[in-house]
Design an enzyme around this catalytic site. Structure first.
Site, short mmCIF file in Angstrom:
data_model
loop_
_atom_site.label_atom_id
_atom_site.label_comp_id
_atom_site.label_asym_id
_atom_site.label_seq_id
_atom_site.Cartn_x
_atom_site.Cartn_y
_atom_site.Cartn_z
N LYS A 112 0.84 -1.20 0.00
CA LYS A 112 0.00 0.00 0.00
C LYS A 112 0.87 1.25 0.00
O LYS A 112 0.58 2.22 -0.70
CB LYS A 112 -0.96 -0.01 1.19
CG LYS A 112 -2.11 -0.99 0.96
CD LYS A 112 -3.21 -0.89 1.98
CE LYS A 112 -4.37 -1.77 1.52
NZ LYS A 112 -5.42 -1.90 2.49
N LYS A 190 -4.17 -7.52 -8.87
CA LYS A 190 -5.26 -7.88 -7.97
C LYS A 190 -6.36 -6.80 -8.02
O LYS A 190 -6.02 -5.60 -7.99
CB LYS A 190 -4.72 -7.98 -6.53
CG LYS A 190 -5.78 -8.32 -5.51
CD LYS A 190 -5.38 -7.90 -4.10
CE LYS A 190 -6.60 -7.48 -3.33
NZ LYS A 190 -6.45 -6.72 -2.15
N LYS A 193 -9.86 -1.83 -4.42
CA LYS A 193 -10.50 -0.51 -4.43
C LYS A 193 -9.46 0.58 -4.58
O LYS A 193 -9.65 1.55 -5.30
CB LYS A 193 -11.30 -0.30 -3.15
CG LYS A 193 -12.56 -1.12 -3.11
CD LYS A 193 -13.21 -1.04 -1.74
CE LYS A 193 -13.40 -2.40 -1.15
NZ LYS A 193 -12.90 -2.62 0.17
N1 AQP Z 1 -9.09 -9.21 -5.81
C1 AQP Z 1 -9.51 -9.98 -4.81
N2 AQP Z 1 -9.64 -11.31 -4.98
C2 AQP Z 1 -10.08 -12.11 -3.97
N3 AQP Z 1 -10.44 -11.63 -2.76
C3 AQP Z 1 -10.34 -10.31 -2.55
N4 AQP Z 1 -10.62 -9.52 -1.49
C4 AQP Z 1 -10.34 -8.23 -1.77
N5 AQP Z 1 -9.88 -8.13 -3.04
C5 AQP Z 1 -9.87 -9.41 -3.54
C6 AQP Z 1 -11.15 -10.02 -0.24
O1 AQP Z 1 -12.30 -9.24 0.10
C7 AQP Z 1 -12.40 -9.15 1.51
C8 AQP Z 1 -12.62 -7.73 1.92
O2 AQP Z 1 -11.47 -6.97 1.56
P1 AQP Z 1 -11.28 -5.49 2.09
O3 AQP Z 1 -12.07 -4.57 1.27
O4 AQP Z 1 -11.54 -5.42 3.52
O5 AQP Z 1 -9.76 -5.22 1.95
P2 AQP Z 1 -8.78 -5.50 0.78
O6 AQP Z 1 -8.44 -6.94 0.70
O7 AQP Z 1 -7.63 -4.61 0.99
O8 AQP Z 1 -9.65 -5.10 -0.49
P3 AQP Z 1 -9.34 -3.97 -1.45
O9 AQP Z 1 -10.34 -3.81 -2.50
O10 AQP Z 1 -7.93 -4.22 -1.93
O11 AQP Z 1 -9.45 -2.71 -0.50
P4 AQP Z 1 -8.46 -1.49 -0.30
O12 AQP Z 1 -7.99 -1.13 -1.67
O13 AQP Z 1 -9.27 -0.42 0.37
O14 AQP Z 1 -7.36 -2.02 0.57
C9 AQP Z 1 -11.10 -9.76 2.09
O15 AQP Z 1 -11.35 -11.04 2.57
C10 AQP Z 1 -10.19 -9.80 0.91
O16 AQP Z 1 -9.25 -10.87 0.99
#
Ligand code: AQP
Length: 324
Positions: A112, A190, A193
């Site tokens: 990040k 991946k 968001k």
């Molecule tokens: N691309 C992905 N493939 C599979 N699983 C995913 N998850 C997130 N992206 C993928 C799973 O979704 C759950 C919730 O994730 P989160 O929003 O709490 O945090 P994250 O994993 O950091 O998701 P983002 O979209 O990448 O959010 P930001 O960018 O804000 O950090 C988790 O179980 C995650 O594994």
């Protein structure tokens, strides 16, 4: 009886990666027994969100998404993380016995920061707060995507560090992964968001067409035989088509020639797949958005149940370390 817990950050709109990597399991698993806690990680979202109105809207949207997609709130507790402030207390108790190296190894923090997110103390401590969320409910199993597996291991390390000093206070959790561990984004990285490469689960019409149009392809023509395994579009199609239909498209692409579909055809089928899959939930989402009091009621009831558990665990931890 196993206790399951997982969360999702309201740092944007829930996307296909969240759905296939996590939410789909959260909705399916309560039907198979056990105790279930699913929460909207609004404290965690503060590590990246700076707009209060937007955060508020995303919290509502995330709650509505779970409900519209069919979470059974009689079998699963749905709540907001910030309605259980005891998790912040637990974070301090755990952080006090955890070596710096445990958090310094966290890959997602490094990724990040590399992507330009400010390296705040909160972002660094993110896995510590997540450990508290998991441990507060004596969770055995944590259904997550691949990116979060290391954080569940950190929760085990933190629990073990506390237990080693003060006795068996915390249950050691384990990650459970869906079969779609890492859903790719429009660019093949991946789907995330914070990377701007997502498709919102309820996207439709022109906006959906535009996004699907951005999925990376190459300049090879339809007639040229290709290996579907090397095509990002097929990673998406796999999520929406039956195995038989998927194999049919794959065989035509492998064979090439005049009957082979072009990338445009494949994208059109993907759009249809997305729209069909989420159509019933899209309708239900509209109804829920029109009844915010009902959504608030569900979240308040969930918070009450969750907090009762978290208070018990917090008290147990305070007693163990001499603060009660
Ligand atoms: N691309 C992905 N493939 C599979 N699983 C995913 N998850 C997130 N992206 C993928 C799973 O979704 C759950 C919730 O994730 P989160 O929003 O709490 O945090 P994250 O994993 O950091 O998701 P983002 O979209 O990448 O959010 P930001 O960018 O804000 O950090 C988790 O179980 C995650 O594994």
């Amino acid at each position: 009886m196993s206790t399951y817990l997982s969360g999702i950050q309201p740092s944007g709109l829930p996307h296909l990666g969240n759905y296939f990597g996590a939410i789909e399991q959260h909705i399916r698993l309560p039907g198979q027994g056990g105790e279930h806690f699913y929460f909207i990680a609004d404290y965690h979202a503060l590590t990246t969100s700076r707009d209060a109105a937007e955060l508020r809207a995303n919290v509502r949207e995330t709650a509505v998404t779970y409900l519209a997609l069919g979470l059974d709130v009689e079998r699963a507790t749905l709540f907001r993380q910030s309605h259980v402030p005891e998790v912040c207390e637990l974070t301090w108790l755990l952080a006090s016995v955890t070596g710096m190296g445990v958090l310094e190894r966290a890959v997602s923090y490094k990724e990040k920061v590399q992507k330009g997110i400010a390296a705040s103390v909160g972002l660094f401590l993110y896995p510590g707060l997540m450990a508290s969320d998991i441990l507060a409910y004596d969770s055995h199993l944590v259904p997550v995507g691949a990116d979060q597996v290391q954080h569940v291991e950190i929760a085990r390390d933190m629990a073990s560090a506390f237990n080693a000093v003060y006795g068996e206070v915390f249950v050691l959790p384990q990650a459970v992964m869906s079969k779609h561990t890492k859903v790719p984004g429009l660019d093949g990285e991946k789907m995330s968001k914070s990377y701007g490469n997502t498709i919102w689960v309820f996207e439709t019409g022109k906006a959906l067409k535009k996004l699907v149009g951005r999925i990376t392809t190459d300049s090879r023509g339809p007639e040229e035989p290709k290996d579907p395994a090397g095509l990002l579009l097929f990673d998406f199609l796999r999520l929406f088509l039956t195995p038989a239909e998927f194999e049919e498209w794959a065989a035509r692409v492998r064979a090439g020639g005049v009957d082979a579909p072009g990338y445009g055809h494949l994208k059109q089928r993907l759009i249809e797949g997305i729209e069909e899959r989420f159509a019933p939930a899209r309708k239900r989402r509209e109804e829920l958005l029109a009844d915010p009091a009902e959504v608030d009621r569900i979240l308040a009831r969930g918070a009450e149940r969750a907090r009762e558990r978290a208070v018990r665990t917090r008290d147990r931890a305070l007693r163990a370390c001499g603060l009660r």
